[in-house]
Design an enzyme around this catalytic site. Structure first.
Site: not given
Length: 465
Positions: A133-134, A157-159, A210-211, A232-233, A266, A366
């Site tokens: 979402w960011n 699939k978007p947030a 994401g996470s 990309e975490l 991130c 984080e």
């Protein structure tokens, strides 16, 4: 009938829109359509794909103000940042529009005079993406542009917090002639849609931002069908200020790195490590600059810091600050909140914490918020040890005008992205990605199209006969 996704403005709690949730059957049908469309899209010549991507970029720019407003409404970031993100998003499309025509093969000298060997690259197939979402525009185009440029089809699939920006961008892609089944979106619950993506025989690649825990799940679930993955975490970025650093530059760039999108990125600085001999001078300048930042609704032109995306994020930030204070941290600025759980908005004023140590949660996890913990160090080797003491390795920053110190830091920091006197090193032309548990693969640059391509070679025998 599934309950629709309710998209709220995080600055006010206002309901913006209810978005239809796609059923499992609809998602499976979309995956099949993307798979079938690949047969045709992959054969479209590279110059045509390049032109369509350029047309997509142009129409997005034509609607830039509108898209930016939608982004601010659903994400909360200041409008000036949203406008900048639209530019950032189209920079990826522009870059990969050019890379589409530079997917080269090669010939290899054979071990026999009667053979010739030819190497070529071809698109991998249907790509399924899950984005956060960011950065709802940039994270989408950073994946969609190289996929389409390579000749892959794409589904995203978007947030759930920010689907509107992605939906608008894809509609514009269709308007310029990119086939509807070549780029699609689906909306739904993250774990459910993720499982449909990883279980599908039609999907050949998963790309996720994401996470780290979610990324690990996607990797595990992709293993049975040997899907390609780009991950990309999470990050836990250190920012090192050496004794000889230009403090004005360091302060300006620290603020740029830390407080963009209210610290909800991130790659933003999560730990500031300052040489003990300049600690007082640095913190004095930084505190003064941070106290001048304005917190408010992103649609207000004066706003520098928007809201936290949701209650979960807010609670995490408040918990980390309280834990640090309870264990001895000193508050130099902030630790002020404007939250209304009933109405559904959460603001955290930019906060600086001094005398932080490694016992505190904020040094291990984080934060994803506008909180900056500061730690002192004596020797540069100590700073490197503290910086590297994390399972994450996405981004790191350091400030020094001594080329020996700078070279040492670059060579010894175990992070994929490093800024030297630079708090904003990202760009479409550079390979973005992390080491260790911060990810697999790179996005951006010439490296960013490689994960969407397969390599094959042809050995031709009896060539001279």
């Amino acid at each position: 009938m599934s309950t629709p996704i309710k998209v709220h403005n995080p600055a006010t709690g206002e309901l913006l829109k209810e978005v239809k949730v796609h059923s499992n059957e609809e998602i499976k049908q979309a995956l099949e359509k993307g798979h079938l469309a690949f047969k045709k899209w992959s054969k479209v010549n590279a110059h045509t794909r390049s032109k369509l991507l350029k047309d997509w970029s142009r129409i997005i720019q034509k609607h830039k103000e509108e898209i930016a407003k939608v982004m601010t409404l659903e994400n909360g970031k200041p409008l000036k940042e949203s406008i900048g993100e639209v530019d950032y998003a189209t920079s990826y499309i522009d870059w990969y529009a050019e890379e589409a025509t530079r997917i080269y093969g090669r010939t290899i000298p054979a071990s026999s005079e009667s053979k010739r060997i030819i190497v070529s690259r071809q698109p991998i197939g249907l790509v399924a993406a899950i984005t956060p979402w960011n950065f709802p525009a940039a994270m989408m185009t950073r994946k969609a542009a190289p996929a389409l440029a390579a000749g892959c089809t794409f589904i995203i699939k978007p947030a759930e917090e920010t689907p509107l920006t992605t939906m608008r961008l894809i509609k514009l892609a269709h308007e310029v002639g990119i086939p509807q089944d070549a780029i699609q979106y689906v909306n739904g619950n993250g774990p459910e849609v993720g499982s449909l993506f990883t279980d599908s025989e039609h999907v050949r690649k998963i790309t996720f931002t994401g996470s780290t825990p979610v990324g690990k799940t996607l990797i595990r679930n992709s293993a049975d069908s040997i899907k390609h993955v780009t991950m990309e975490l999470g990050g836990h970025a250190p920012l090192i200020v050496a004794e000889d650093a230009d403090l004005d530059v360091a302060v300006t760039q620290t603020i740029l790195s830390k407080f963009r999108n209210a610290g909800q990125t991130c790659v933003c600085a999560n730990r500031v490590l300052v040489n003990e001999n300049i600690m007082d001078a640095f913190t004095e300048k930084l505190t003064k600059a941070v106290k001048a930042l304005t917190v408010g609704n992103g649609l207000d032109s004066a706003t520098d810091i928007g809201p936290i995306i949701n209650e979960k994020g807010y609670r995490k930030i408040v918990g980390q600050v309280k834990d640090a204070i309870d264990k001895g941290a000193e508050v130099l600025a902030g630790n002020e909140y404007d939250a209304n759980e009933e109405q559904g908005y959460y603001f955290v004023h930019p906060t600086i914490l001094k005398n932080v140590d490694e016992r505190m949660t904020i040094m291990e996890e984080e934060t994803f918020g506008p909180v900056l913990p500061i730690v002192s160090f004596k020797e540069i080797t100590e700073a490197v040890d503290i910086a590297n003491n994390t399972p994450y390795g996405l981004a790191a920053y350091f400030f020094t005008n001594d080329y020996k110190v700078g070279t040492y830091l670059y060579e010894h920091l175990n992070f994929g992205i490093i800024g030297w006197n630079d708090g904003a090193p990202s760009g479409a032309h550079v390979p973005f990605g992390g080491m260790k548990e911060s990810g697999i693969g790179r996005e951006g640059g010439s490296e960013g199209i490689d994960p969407y391509l397969e390599t094959k070679y042809l050995s031709i025998g009896n060539y001279d006969q």
